[in-house]
Design a protein around this motif. Structure first.
Motif, PDB file in Angstrom:
ATOM      1  N   ARG A  13     -23.044 -31.605  -2.163  1.00  0.00           N
ATOM      2  CA  ARG A  13     -22.895 -31.822  -3.601  1.00  0.00           C
ATOM      3  C   ARG A  13     -23.857 -30.922  -4.383  1.00  0.00           C
ATOM      4  NH1 ARG A  13     -22.378 -36.645  -0.964  1.00  0.00           N
ATOM      5  NH2 ARG A  13     -20.610 -37.988  -1.551  1.00  0.00           N
ATOM      6  N   PRO A  14     -23.701 -29.623  -4.299  1.00  0.00           N
ATOM      7  CA  PRO A  14     -24.667 -28.741  -4.961  1.00  0.00           C
ATOM      8  C   PRO A  14     -24.480 -28.643  -6.475  1.00  0.00           C
ATOM      9  CG  PRO A  14     -22.959 -27.436  -3.933  1.00  0.00           C
ATOM     10  CD  PRO A  14     -22.699 -28.847  -3.533  1.00  0.00           C
ATOM     11  N   VAL A  15     -23.287 -29.001  -6.975  1.00  0.00           N
ATOM     12  CA  VAL A  15     -23.001 -28.857  -8.402  1.00  0.00           C
ATOM     13  C   VAL A  15     -23.186 -30.210  -9.092  1.00  0.00           C
ATOM     14  CG1 VAL A  15     -21.301 -28.175 -10.138  1.00  0.00           C
ATOM     15  CG2 VAL A  15     -21.354 -27.015  -7.915  1.00  0.00           C
ATOM     16  N   ALA A  42     -16.441 -29.726  -5.107  1.00  0.00           N
ATOM     17  CA  ALA A  42     -15.198 -29.353  -4.431  1.00  0.00           C
ATOM     18  C   ALA A  42     -14.366 -28.424  -5.307  1.00  0.00           C
ATOM     19  CB  ALA A  42     -14.398 -30.601  -4.083  1.00  0.00           C
ATOM     20  N   LEU A  43     -14.384 -28.654  -6.617  1.00  0.00           N
ATOM     21  CA  LEU A  43     -13.646 -27.803  -7.547  1.00  0.00           C
ATOM     22  C   LEU A  43     -14.183 -26.379  -7.518  1.00  0.00           C
ATOM     23  CD1 LEU A  43     -11.424 -27.804  -9.716  1.00  0.00           C
ATOM     24  CD2 LEU A  43     -13.201 -28.295 -11.413  1.00  0.00           C
ATOM     25  N   VAL A  44     -15.500 -26.248  -7.533  1.00  0.00           N
ATOM     26  CA  VAL A  44     -16.116 -24.921  -7.483  1.00  0.00           C
ATOM     27  C   VAL A  44     -15.884 -24.275  -6.115  1.00  0.00           C
ATOM     28  CG1 VAL A  44     -18.311 -23.691  -7.549  1.00  0.00           C
ATOM     29  CG2 VAL A  44     -17.848 -25.491  -9.217  1.00  0.00           C
ATOM     30  N   ALA A  45     -16.002 -25.081  -5.052  1.00  0.00           N
ATOM     31  CA  ALA A  45     -15.821 -24.542  -3.703  1.00  0.00           C
ATOM     32  C   ALA A  45     -14.412 -24.028  -3.484  1.00  0.00           C
ATOM     33  CB  ALA A  45     -16.146 -25.621  -2.665  1.00  0.00           C
ATOM     34  N   ALA A  46     -13.439 -24.631  -4.167  1.00  0.00           N
ATOM     35  CA  ALA A  46     -12.039 -24.230  -3.983  1.00  0.00           C
ATOM     36  C   ALA A  46     -11.680 -22.958  -4.737  1.00  0.00           C
ATOM     37  CB  ALA A  46     -11.121 -25.370  -4.425  1.00  0.00           C
ATOM     38  N   LEU A  47     -12.551 -22.477  -5.617  1.00  0.00           N
ATOM     39  CA  LEU A  47     -12.218 -21.312  -6.442  1.00  0.00           C
ATOM     40  C   LEU A  47     -11.798 -20.084  -5.628  1.00  0.00           C
ATOM     41  CD1 LEU A  47     -14.901 -21.536  -9.305  1.00  0.00           C
ATOM     42  CD2 LEU A  47     -12.436 -21.978  -9.448  1.00  0.00           C
ATOM     43  N   PRO A  48     -12.506 -19.719  -4.560  1.00  0.00           N
ATOM     44  CA  PRO A  48     -12.057 -18.538  -3.796  1.00  0.00           C
ATOM     45  C   PRO A  48     -10.649 -18.694  -3.229  1.00  0.00           C
ATOM     46  CG  PRO A  48     -14.315 -19.119  -3.210  1.00  0.00           C
ATOM     47  CD  PRO A  48     -13.789 -20.242  -4.045  1.00  0.00           C
ATOM     48  N   LEU A  49     -10.331 -19.890  -2.712  1.00  0.00           N
ATOM     49  CA  LEU A  49      -8.998 -20.122  -2.172  1.00  0.00           C
ATOM     50  C   LEU A  49      -7.946 -20.068  -3.265  1.00  0.00           C
ATOM     51  CD1 LEU A  49      -9.487 -23.029   0.393  1.00  0.00           C
ATOM     52  CD2 LEU A  49      -9.091 -20.619   0.871  1.00  0.00           C
ATOM     53  N   VAL A  50      -8.213 -20.730  -4.378  1.00  0.00           N
ATOM     54  CA  VAL A  50      -7.262 -20.729  -5.488  1.00  0.00           C
ATOM     55  C   VAL A  50      -7.036 -19.307  -5.979  1.00  0.00           C
ATOM     56  CG1 VAL A  50      -6.893 -21.480  -7.866  1.00  0.00           C
ATOM     57  CG2 VAL A  50      -7.844 -23.080  -6.187  1.00  0.00           C
ATOM     58  N   LEU A  51      -8.111 -18.533  -6.049  1.00  0.00           N
ATOM     59  CA  LEU A  51      -7.995 -17.156  -6.503  1.00  0.00           C
ATOM     60  C   LEU A  51      -7.079 -16.348  -5.582  1.00  0.00           C
ATOM     61  CD1 LEU A  51      -8.890 -14.907  -8.427  1.00  0.00           C
ATOM     62  CD2 LEU A  51     -10.866 -14.530  -6.933  1.00  0.00           C
ATOM     63  N   VAL A  52      -7.267 -16.495  -4.250  1.00  0.00           N
ATOM     64  CA  VAL A  52      -6.422 -15.765  -3.292  1.00  0.00           C
ATOM     65  C   VAL A  52      -4.961 -16.181  -3.434  1.00  0.00           C
ATOM     66  CG1 VAL A  52      -5.913 -15.446  -0.842  1.00  0.00           C
ATOM     67  CG2 VAL A  52      -8.271 -15.388  -1.638  1.00  0.00           C
ATOM     68  N   LEU A  53      -4.716 -17.482  -3.557  1.00  0.00           N
ATOM     69  CA  LEU A  53      -3.341 -17.967  -3.665  1.00  0.00           C
ATOM     70  C   LEU A  53      -2.668 -17.493  -4.947  1.00  0.00           C
ATOM     71  CD1 LEU A  53      -3.813 -21.626  -2.361  1.00  0.00           C
ATOM     72  CD2 LEU A  53      -3.129 -19.604  -1.092  1.00  0.00           C
ATOM     73  N   VAL A  54      -3.412 -17.488  -6.048  1.00  0.00           N
ATOM     74  CA  VAL A  54      -2.846 -17.026  -7.319  1.00  0.00           C
ATOM     75  C   VAL A  54      -2.568 -15.520  -7.264  1.00  0.00           C
ATOM     76  CG1 VAL A  54      -3.351 -16.659  -9.764  1.00  0.00           C
ATOM     77  CG2 VAL A  54      -3.857 -18.865  -8.716  1.00  0.00           C
ATOM     78  N   LEU A  55      -3.496 -14.772  -6.716  1.00  0.00           N
ATOM     79  CA  LEU A  55      -3.309 -13.323  -6.637  1.00  0.00           C
ATOM     80  C   LEU A  55      -2.119 -12.958  -5.754  1.00  0.00           C
ATOM     81  CD1 LEU A  55      -6.996 -12.043  -6.341  1.00  0.00           C
ATOM     82  CD2 LEU A  55      -5.492 -11.947  -8.335  1.00  0.00           C
ATOM     83  N   LEU A  56      -1.929 -13.702  -4.668  1.00  0.00           N
ATOM     84  CA  LEU A  56      -0.812 -13.409  -3.770  1.00  0.00           C
ATOM     85  C   LEU A  56       0.516 -13.937  -4.303  1.00  0.00           C
ATOM     86  CD1 LEU A  56      -2.309 -14.107  -0.237  1.00  0.00           C
ATOM     87  CD2 LEU A  56      -1.488 -11.925  -1.084  1.00  0.00           C
ATOM     88  N   GLY A  57       0.520 -15.212  -4.687  1.00  0.00           N
ATOM     89  CA  GLY A  57       1.771 -15.835  -5.090  1.00  0.00           C
ATOM     90  C   GLY A  57       2.168 -15.598  -6.524  1.00  0.00           C
ATOM     91  N   GLY A  58       1.188 -15.484  -7.428  1.00  0.00           N
ATOM     92  CA  GLY A  58       1.503 -15.306  -8.844  1.00  0.00           C
ATOM     93  C   GLY A  58       1.471 -13.864  -9.283  1.00  0.00           C
TER      94      GLY A  58
END
Length: 538
Positions: free
Chosen positions: A7-9, A17-33
């Motif tokens: 719980r660093p944030v 968890a929201l901050v930790a998910a940013l890299p994954l969300v970014l990859v998915l958006v860049l690939l899929g969107g």
């Protein structure tokens, strides 16, 4: 020593968890969107993961960079070492025209297009998946079906749907090897559970294929060969993954499925002309009736027989032990990480299986193949270098995705997300395959999806009281069903059969099958997590 925090944030698990998910969300958006190229999306996500690790989790920049370097090293060896050498063997068969001999041999097995789809797309496609993976089965099988007279759209759809059951053990077991590496669950344990999930798909997929080729008539007239083929494939995949070797699971399954199919009398029965007229709307290239010398047919099959022989010999206890002695273990430099409990994590040590890895064994089989096919040493080296050049984008994609996964795992980002997802409780087992499916649909690789989400699944399982091996396996088993709808695979299929720009047409045809089979896998995993199907687990 860097100690991971959950719980660093602001001391909040949800915000962290929201901050930790940013890299994954970014990859998915860049690939899929945005539809950015996979290697660029991977590098962008890696940069984001390093920034989150440093700014949110307080991981020293040097340790974050070292984590990324270890992930990239694992991507190069053993993962890409396997793929390069496997595709090198294929390129040599094309160079010597023995691949055409092999295609004609398949065509002579039966003139029934429904049986040809099973032989080529399901059995031979599984063998190609076992040896290379990463889109090779879809491209090669689509071309072979078109050459036999299949309509290009039908050929592409059949090849895409067939490329499911073998994917988890593809490229000499690369997806499950990666899954074991990033989760810390022993390879034998992961492979055993996956081997009790994906064989269920093998029972269904051949029936789906004959239906795709010839509708209800295809199911009515060829359900026996399809069921026999699927049953033999499923039984061999289960036995190999549980009791022999994950690396040999697909090879054994493909050979067993093909052998069982040939043994069914209905396989060689001539197809009715209305069937051929309805299915074979294209123009054949290289008539399968053309007879090749028996010696050339044997040489065409030799590369695959050699690979099976080399991998089988490597499983002999005395040989296996000798190969394992060459394995090197290193303390990875500039990396000293402990989990939230203060215990050192496995990532501090790097294992280099010099001889026992699948890539080295395929290389040995490839050298023997060059001699059998009469490929000059200079030509063989040129083909190997050409294979590396052909895979340069894949090289960057795989290394960047694995570097991203290692940074997220070692910094604690994956652990934070896992603890947060664990709040799903009993529903987690049902949703677990969906995460793998989504990862493969976006990245195009079960290996990449396992690297991204494997540790997250295990963490969530431990927090919710579910077996870690079950959810780790579910990530891979669900992921195989996302392969047929991934943009990369759709593009490969369209390019192979001359349908550039029609990826949307293929997506609409395969999406219902992908979603329907995913639902089946979700129910299976949910049942295995409870008493209903719990008896299936080792």
């Amino acid at each position: 020593m860097y100690v991971q925090e959950l719980r660093p944030v602001a001391g909040s698990l949800g915000l962290s968890a929201l901050v930790a998910a940013l890299p994954l969300v970014l990859v998915l958006v860049l690939l899929g969107g945005v539809r950015m190229k996979a290697h660029l999306a991977g590098l962008t996500g890696l940069l984001a993961a390093v920034l989150v690790a440093r700014l949110a989790y307080g991981m020293p920049l040097g340790q974050a960079a070292s984590s990324a370097a270890q992930g990239a090293a694992f991507g190069l060896f053993p993962i890409l070492w396997i793929v390069v050498n496997a595709l090198w063997v294929y390129r040599m068969t094309v160079r010597t025209r023995h691949f055409d001999v092999l295609r004609r041999s398949f065509g002579r097995l039966s003139d029934d297009p429904r049986v040809q789809a099973l032989v080529i797309a399901f059995c031979f496609g599984a063998l190609l998946e076992a040896l290379a993976g990463f889109g090779a089965p879809v491209a090669i099988c689509s071309v072979m079906l078109v050459a036999l007279g299949f309509d290009p759209v039908r050929a592409a759809v059949v090849s895409l749907v067939a490329n499911t059951a073998p994917v988890a053990f593809g490229a000499m077991g690369t997806p499950v090897v990666t899954l074991a590496q990033v989760t810390g669950v022993p390879l034998d344990d992961v492979a055993a559970v996956v081997g009790r999930q994906t064989p269920l798909l093998a029972l269904v997929v051949p029936l789906v294929l004959v239906g795709l080729v010839d509708g209800r008539r295809g199911l009515r007239e060829t359900w026996v060969p399809a069921l026999v083929c699927g049953t033999a494939f499923a039984a061999a995949q289960f036995a190999a993954s549980n009791y022999v070797s994950a690396q040999l699971a697909d090879i054994g399954a493909a050979l067993a499925g093909a052998g069982a199919l040939v043994a069914v009398p209905r396989t060689r029965a001539p197809a009715a002309e209305p069937v051929r007229a309805a299915v074979l709307t294209g123009v054949r290239t290289g008539e399968p009736g053309e007879r090749d010398p028996a010696r050339e047919v044997v040489r065409a099959y030799a590369p695959y027989a050699l690979i099976v022989a080399v991998f089988s010999a490597a499983q002999i206890p005395a040989v296996k032990d000798r190969l394992a002695r060459a394995t090197q273990t290193y303390d990875w430099p500039f990396l000293d990480v402990a989990g939230p409990d203060g215990e050192p994590v496995g990532g501090n040590v790097f294992t280099w299986p010099v001889l026992s890895t699948g890539g080295t064994l395929v290389l040995l089989a490839g050298l023997t193949t060059a001699a059998v096919l009469g490929v000059h040493a200079r030509v063989a080296v040129a083909e190997w270098l050409a294979t590396v050049r052909e895979l340069r984008s894949a090289l960057l994609t795989v290394t960047s995705v694995l570097a991203l996964a290692y940074v997220m795992n070692l910094s604690g980002q994956a652990a934070t997300i896992g603890h947060f997802v664990a709040a799903a409780g009993a529903g987690l087992a049902f949703l677990s395959p969906v995460l793998g499916w989504f990862g493969v649909a976006v990245t195009g690789s079960d290996t990449s999806a396992n690297a991204l989400f494997g540790a997250l699944q295990v963490t969530a399982a431990r927090e919710s009281g579910l077996p870690p091996g079950l959810l780790a396996a579910a990530n891979s088993s669900g992921g195989v069903l996302g392969k047929m709808i991934s943009p990369q695979n759709l593009t490969i299929a369209c390019a192979a059969v001359g349908l550039a720009g029609r990826e949307g047409d293929l997506l609409r045809k395969v999406l219902p099958w992908s979603a329907g089979l995913l639902l089946v896998m979700c129910l299976v995993v949910a049942g295995q997590s409870a008493a209903v199907l719990g008896w299936m687990l080792p």
